[in-house]
Design a protein around this motif. Structure first.
Motif, PDB file in Angstrom:
ATOM      1  N   GLU A  12       0.826  -1.207   0.000  1.00  0.00           N
ATOM      2  CA  GLU A  12       0.000   0.000   0.000  1.00  0.00           C
ATOM      3  C   GLU A  12       0.862   1.260   0.000  1.00  0.00           C
ATOM      4  OE1 GLU A  12      -2.517   0.032   3.373  1.00  0.00           O
ATOM      5  OE2 GLU A  12      -0.893   0.022   4.852  1.00  0.00           O
ATOM      6  N   MET A  13       2.154   1.118   0.324  1.00  0.00           N
ATOM      7  CA  MET A  13       3.065   2.256   0.265  1.00  0.00           C
ATOM      8  C   MET A  13       3.498   2.568  -1.158  1.00  0.00           C
ATOM      9  SD  MET A  13       5.565   1.721   3.571  1.00  0.00           S
ATOM     10  CE  MET A  13       6.391   3.279   3.195  1.00  0.00           C
ATOM     11  N   ILE A  14       3.219   1.658  -2.097  1.00  0.00           N
ATOM     12  CA  ILE A  14       3.595   1.833  -3.499  1.00  0.00           C
ATOM     13  C   ILE A  14       2.351   2.200  -4.292  1.00  0.00           C
ATOM     14  CG2 ILE A  14       4.679   0.770  -5.505  1.00  0.00           C
ATOM     15  CD1 ILE A  14       6.522   0.935  -3.120  1.00  0.00           C
ATOM     16  N   ILE A  15       2.467   3.214  -5.138  1.00  0.00           N
ATOM     17  CA  ILE A  15       1.325   3.590  -5.970  1.00  0.00           C
ATOM     18  C   ILE A  15       0.904   2.402  -6.828  1.00  0.00           C
ATOM     19  CG2 ILE A  15       0.546   5.080  -7.861  1.00  0.00           C
ATOM     20  CD1 ILE A  15       2.416   7.224  -6.812  1.00  0.00           C
ATOM     21  N   GLY A  16      -0.367   2.029  -6.729  1.00  0.00           N
ATOM     22  CA  GLY A  16      -0.870   0.885  -7.476  1.00  0.00           C
ATOM     23  C   GLY A  16      -0.675  -0.442  -6.774  1.00  0.00           C
ATOM     24  N   GLY A  17      -0.042  -0.423  -5.581  1.00  0.00           N
ATOM     25  CA  GLY A  17       0.198  -1.659  -4.848  1.00  0.00           C
ATOM     26  C   GLY A  17      -1.060  -2.198  -4.193  1.00  0.00           C
ATOM     27  N   ARG A  18      -1.021  -3.481  -3.819  1.00  0.00           N
ATOM     28  CA  ARG A  18      -2.162  -4.124  -3.187  1.00  0.00           C
ATOM     29  C   ARG A  18      -1.919  -4.249  -1.692  1.00  0.00           C
ATOM     30  NH1 ARG A  18      -3.365  -9.176  -7.353  1.00  0.00           N
ATOM     31  NH2 ARG A  18      -3.816  -7.912  -9.207  1.00  0.00           N
ATOM     32  N   ALA A  19      -2.808  -3.686  -0.893  1.00  0.00           N
ATOM     33  CA  ALA A  19      -2.687  -3.757   0.557  1.00  0.00           C
ATOM     34  C   ALA A  19      -2.655  -5.209   1.008  1.00  0.00           C
ATOM     35  CB  ALA A  19      -3.838  -3.003   1.216  1.00  0.00           C
ATOM     36  N   GLY A  20      -1.761  -5.517   1.935  1.00  0.00           N
ATOM     37  CA  GLY A  20      -1.653  -6.869   2.455  1.00  0.00           C
ATOM     38  C   GLY A  20      -0.602  -7.707   1.773  1.00  0.00           C
ATOM     39  N   GLU A  21      -0.041  -7.209   0.653  1.00  0.00           N
ATOM     40  CA  GLU A  21       1.022  -7.929  -0.035  1.00  0.00           C
ATOM     41  C   GLU A  21       2.345  -7.176   0.148  1.00  0.00           C
ATOM     42  OE1 GLU A  21       0.232  -9.133  -4.004  1.00  0.00           O
ATOM     43  OE2 GLU A  21      -1.865  -9.632  -3.610  1.00  0.00           O
ATOM     44  N   GLU A  22       3.440  -7.898   0.041  1.00  0.00           N
ATOM     45  CA  GLU A  22       4.746  -7.321   0.352  1.00  0.00           C
ATOM     46  C   GLU A  22       5.387  -6.645  -0.862  1.00  0.00           C
ATOM     47  OE1 GLU A  22       7.131 -10.427   1.978  1.00  0.00           O
ATOM     48  OE2 GLU A  22       6.294 -10.200   4.000  1.00  0.00           O
ATOM     49  N   ALA A  23       6.189  -5.630  -0.579  1.00  0.00           N
ATOM     50  CA  ALA A  23       7.013  -4.968  -1.591  1.00  0.00           C
ATOM     51  C   ALA A  23       8.358  -4.649  -0.956  1.00  0.00           C
ATOM     52  CB  ALA A  23       6.336  -3.692  -2.082  1.00  0.00           C
ATOM     53  N   THR A  24       9.383  -4.586  -1.795  1.00  0.00           N
ATOM     54  CA  THR A  24      10.722  -4.251  -1.306  1.00  0.00           C
ATOM     55  C   THR A  24      11.089  -2.848  -1.769  1.00  0.00           C
ATOM     56  OG1 THR A  24      11.397  -6.572  -1.432  1.00  0.00           O
ATOM     57  CG2 THR A  24      13.151  -4.932  -1.250  1.00  0.00           C
ATOM     58  N   ILE A  25      11.536  -2.023  -0.829  1.00  0.00           N
ATOM     59  CA  ILE A  25      11.952  -0.650  -1.135  1.00  0.00           C
ATOM     60  C   ILE A  25      13.442  -0.518  -0.863  1.00  0.00           C
ATOM     61  CG2 ILE A  25      11.781   1.750  -0.367  1.00  0.00           C
ATOM     62  CD1 ILE A  25       8.850   1.384   0.053  1.00  0.00           C
ATOM     63  N   GLN A  77      11.661 -10.459  -8.243  1.00  0.00           N
ATOM     64  CA  GLN A  77      10.724  -9.542  -7.595  1.00  0.00           C
ATOM     65  C   GLN A  77      11.197  -8.104  -7.745  1.00  0.00           C
ATOM     66  OE1 GLN A  77      11.167 -11.454  -3.775  1.00  0.00           O
ATOM     67  NE2 GLN A  77       9.090 -12.323  -3.886  1.00  0.00           N
ATOM     68  N   ALA A  78      10.266  -7.184  -7.942  1.00  0.00           N
ATOM     69  CA  ALA A  78      10.610  -5.775  -8.123  1.00  0.00           C
ATOM     70  C   ALA A  78      11.128  -5.171  -6.823  1.00  0.00           C
ATOM     71  CB  ALA A  78       9.397  -5.002  -8.605  1.00  0.00           C
ATOM     72  N   VAL A  79      12.145  -4.324  -6.954  1.00  0.00           N
ATOM     73  CA  VAL A  79      12.680  -3.558  -5.825  1.00  0.00           C
ATOM     74  C   VAL A  79      12.565  -2.091  -6.184  1.00  0.00           C
ATOM     75  CG1 VAL A  79      14.698  -3.083  -4.388  1.00  0.00           C
ATOM     76  CG2 VAL A  79      14.299  -5.409  -5.259  1.00  0.00           C
ATOM     77  N   TYR A  80      11.805  -1.331  -5.403  1.00  0.00           N
ATOM     78  CA  TYR A  80      11.464   0.043  -5.763  1.00  0.00           C
ATOM     79  C   TYR A  80      12.377   1.045  -5.058  1.00  0.00           C
ATOM     80  CZ  TYR A  80       7.192  -2.270  -7.285  1.00  0.00           C
ATOM     81  OH  TYR A  80       6.304  -3.113  -7.897  1.00  0.00           O
ATOM     82  N   PRO A  81      13.059   1.915  -5.815  1.00  0.00           N
ATOM     83  CA  PRO A  81      13.810   3.001  -5.176  1.00  0.00           C
ATOM     84  C   PRO A  81      12.855   3.892  -4.396  1.00  0.00           C
ATOM     85  CG  PRO A  81      14.441   2.760  -7.468  1.00  0.00           C
ATOM     86  CD  PRO A  81      13.220   1.917  -7.274  1.00  0.00           C
TER      87      PRO A  81
END
Length: 210
Positions: A12-25, A77-81
């Motif tokens: 949810e911290m990423i624009i277009g991301g899905r709440a409850g799923e993980e992302a790497t920053i 997996q995507a890693v977002y700056p």
């Protein structure tokens, strides 16, 4: 991650991301490693835009809405700056269902892979082609005529046999008009769109076996 500059967060911290799923920053800091990125390499950007135009059969200018870099880890997996330069403009598009999106993405990925492979074999022809397909927004008739000629030549360079002959026959008359202009000559944008549609159809036949 070993330097403590990457974090796993909720999407949810990423624009277009899905709440409850993980992302790497990834945070870029002065005292830790950072992947080298060639910000001047516009050719790959042009390749991606060319793939979009070919698949979407788009003859108008594709305007940049957002500019951001993204890395991938060893698991794909995507890693977002953490920071990115953004710009926005209004646009209208038709919604697509998931299956249609997946099909289009698969076709565009195939186009990008093909362009990348061809670029290794014949970098100049592919660079000229994807650059001509980009078609920036221009209001000067002189540059419109130049772009028409560049696209005509770039497409002829990748076509062969009957496809090349028929393409040349269909457009040679207007190409001659544009190539030998008079002071009052104006670019006929309908002719430009015809050239583009023909070019995009030819590229789909070559690279997507349509």
């Amino acid at each position: 991650m070993e330097e403590g500059t990457c974090f796993v967060v909720d999407q949810e911290m990423i624009i277009g991301g899905r709440a409850g799923e993980e992302a790497t920053i990834a945070w870029q800091v002065s005292d830790a490693p950072w992947p080298e990125v060639d910000d001047n390499d516009t050719e790959f950007v042009n390749i991606v835009l060319a793939a979009v135009k070919i698949e979407q059969d788009e003859t108008e200018v594709i305007r940049e809405v957002a500019e951001a870099s993204c890395f991938y880890n060893e698991n794909g997996q995507a890693v977002y700056p953490r920071t990115a330069t953004m710009s926005a403009s209004l646009s209208v598009s038709s919604p697509l269902v998931g299956a249609e999106v997946n099909e289009k993405v698969t076709r565009m990925r195939a186009l990008i892979d093909t362009f990348e492979e061809r670029r290794r074999e014949d970098g100049e022809s592919i660079a000229n082609l994807v650059d001509a397909l980009r078609l920036e927004k221009i209001d000067n008739d002189h540059y419109r005529r130049s772009w028409y000629l560049c696209l005509f030549d770039a497409i002829e360079a990748v076509l062969s046999g009957r496809d090349k002959h028929e393409f040349h026959q269909r457009h040679r008359g207007y190409r001659k008009t544009i190539g030998h202009t008079k002071p009052h000559t104006k670019m006929d944008m309908d002719e430009f769109r015809k050239l583009q549609r023909d070019a995009l159809a030819g590229l789909r036949r070559i690279y997507l076996a349509e």
